[in-house]
Design an enzyme around this catalytic site. Structure first.
Site, PDB file in Angstrom:
ATOM      1  CE  LYS A  11      39.654  48.928  39.003  1.00 53.78           C
ATOM      2  NZ  LYS A  11      38.747  47.925  39.615  1.00 53.78           N
ATOM      3  CE1 TYR A  51      42.203  43.887  40.721  1.00 50.27           C
ATOM      4  CE2 TYR A  51      42.515  44.123  38.362  1.00 50.27           C
ATOM      5  CZ  TYR A  51      42.158  44.659  39.588  1.00 50.27           C
ATOM      6  OH  TYR A  51      41.746  45.964  39.682  1.00 50.27           O
ATOM      7  CG  PHE A  59      34.785  39.020  40.546  1.00 56.11           C
ATOM      8  CD1 PHE A  59      36.036  39.613  40.487  1.00 56.11           C
ATOM      9  CD2 PHE A  59      34.261  38.712  41.799  1.00 56.11           C
ATOM     10  CE1 PHE A  59      36.757  39.891  41.640  1.00 56.11           C
ATOM     11  CE2 PHE A  59      34.975  38.990  42.965  1.00 56.11           C
ATOM     12  CZ  PHE A  59      36.235  39.585  42.879  1.00 56.11           C
ATOM     13  NE  ARG A  87      40.694  50.000  50.918  1.00 53.89           N
ATOM     14  CZ  ARG A  87      40.426  49.100  49.975  1.00 53.89           C
ATOM     15  NH1 ARG A  87      41.144  49.051  48.877  1.00 53.89           N
ATOM     16  NH2 ARG A  87      39.441  48.251  50.134  1.00 53.89           N
ATOM     17  CB  THR A  93      34.270  47.292  45.869  1.00 52.87           C
ATOM     18  OG1 THR A  93      35.409  47.245  46.735  1.00 52.87           O
ATOM     19  CG2 THR A  93      34.556  46.529  44.593  1.00 52.87           C
ATOM     20  NE  ARG A 104      36.135  51.745  43.408  1.00 52.18           N
ATOM     21  CZ  ARG A 104      36.856  50.959  44.179  1.00 52.18           C
ATOM     22  NH1 ARG A 104      36.596  50.882  45.482  1.00 52.18           N
ATOM     23  NH2 ARG A 104      37.835  50.235  43.683  1.00 52.18           N
ATOM     24  CG  ASN A 114      35.466  49.339  40.694  1.00 51.77           C
ATOM     25  OD1 ASN A 114      36.398  49.303  39.892  1.00 51.77           O
ATOM     26  ND2 ASN A 114      35.511  48.716  41.852  1.00 51.77           N
ATOM     27  CG  HIS A 117      43.289  48.678  42.248  1.00 55.14           C
ATOM     28  ND1 HIS A 117      42.739  47.620  42.922  1.00 55.14           N
ATOM     29  CD2 HIS A 117      44.581  48.777  42.661  1.00 55.14           C
ATOM     30  CE1 HIS A 117      43.678  47.101  43.716  1.00 55.14           C
ATOM     31  NE2 HIS A 117      44.800  47.787  43.567  1.00 55.14           N
ATOM     32  CD  GLU A 128      47.907  46.458  44.763  1.00 54.54           C
ATOM     33  OE1 GLU A 128      47.083  45.577  45.071  1.00 54.54           O
ATOM     34  OE2 GLU A 128      47.611  47.663  44.721  1.00 54.54           O
TER      35      GLU A 128
HETATM   36  P1  CMP Z   1      39.397  46.452  42.711  1.00 52.53           P
HETATM   37  O1  CMP Z   1      39.492  47.369  43.880  1.00 52.53           O
HETATM   38  O2  CMP Z   1      40.274  46.757  41.551  1.00 52.53           O
HETATM   39  O3  CMP Z   1      39.681  44.950  43.187  1.00 52.53           O
HETATM   40  C1  CMP Z   1      39.094  43.822  42.568  1.00 52.53           C
HETATM   41  C2  CMP Z   1      38.121  44.201  41.490  1.00 52.53           C
HETATM   42  O4  CMP Z   1      37.257  43.176  41.071  1.00 52.53           O
HETATM   43  C3  CMP Z   1      37.182  45.268  42.008  1.00 52.53           C
HETATM   44  O5  CMP Z   1      37.874  46.485  42.197  1.00 52.53           O
HETATM   45  C4  CMP Z   1      36.118  45.256  40.924  1.00 52.53           C
HETATM   46  O6  CMP Z   1      36.482  46.022  39.797  1.00 52.53           O
HETATM   47  C5  CMP Z   1      36.116  43.791  40.477  1.00 52.53           C
HETATM   48  N1  CMP Z   1      34.889  43.065  40.842  1.00 52.53           N
HETATM   49  C6  CMP Z   1      34.005  42.580  39.971  1.00 52.53           C
HETATM   50  N2  CMP Z   1      33.007  41.948  40.607  1.00 52.53           N
HETATM   51  C7  CMP Z   1      33.277  42.020  41.929  1.00 52.53           C
HETATM   52  C8  CMP Z   1      32.611  41.549  43.103  1.00 52.53           C
HETATM   53  N3  CMP Z   1      31.474  40.856  43.039  1.00 52.53           N
HETATM   54  N4  CMP Z   1      33.174  41.814  44.294  1.00 52.53           N
HETATM   55  C9  CMP Z   1      34.351  42.509  44.370  1.00 52.53           C
HETATM   56  N5  CMP Z   1      35.011  42.975  43.271  1.00 52.53           N
HETATM   57  C10 CMP Z   1      34.484  42.741  42.067  1.00 52.53           C
END
Ligand code: CMP
Length: 140
Positions: A11, A51, A59, A87, A93, A104, A114, A117, A128
């Site tokens: 990212k 997304y 968010f 993962r 996350t 992470r 973070n 992805h 994807e």
């Molecule tokens: P990702 O695995 O890319 O999938 C959704 C993304 O939303 C997550 O990683 C984060 O970068 C972002 N995000 C921001 N806020 C939140 C939250 N409160 N809970 C989960 N994902 C979040």
């Protein structure tokens, strides 16, 4: 266990800090092979569509802006149980909850920024991967 493919995104927070190589080393050291990779600046349309499952989440708008805030590196990872393995290497996350030694835990700035992805299921991985890559761009 079967050989699988999964989609990974490095990212904008990580590309900004020049962490692409360090993150790739974590993936490769874990046994994942990078079988496709490209650096892109996502358009709003791409970020919104990618997304879309999170559209109703509070968010979502910030996430779309963040994903357009700098270059990303999209990649296809291949290996035994690649979806779950990636993962595990990424960690939770929210970096505050991520295990020691995960990407992470070591690199993420926040729950939004973070660093990486990874697809959450084999079914989503297929969708994807198709979103970013044509079959001829994936070289195993
Ligand atoms: P990702 O695995 O890319 O999938 C959704 C993304 O939303 C997550 O990683 C984060 O970068 C972002 N995000 C921001 N806020 C939140 C939250 N409160 N809970 C989960 N994902 C979040």
């Amino acid at each position: 266990m079967a050989v699988e493919q999964t989609l990974s995104i490095i990212k904008p927070d990580a590309t900004r800090r020049n962490l692409t190589g360090k993150i790739n080393a974590r993936l490769e050291d874990a046994g994942l092979r990078i079988v496709a990779q490209k650096r892109l600046h996502l358009t709003r349309g791409q970020a919104e569509q990618f997304y879309e499952v999170h559209k109703e989440r509070p968010f979502y708008n910030d996430l779309v802006e963040f994903m357009m805030s700098g270059p990303v590196v999209v990649q296809v990872l291949e290996g035994e149980d690649a979806v779950a393995l990636n993962r595990k290497v990424m960690g939770e996350t929210n970096p505050a909850n991520a295990a020691e030694g995960t990407i992470r835990k070591d690199f993420a700035e926040s729950i939004e920024a973070n660093s990486v992805h990874g697809s959450d299921s084999a079914e989503n991985a297929a969708k994807e991967i198709q979103f970013f890559f044509s079959r001829t761009e994936i070289v195993g």
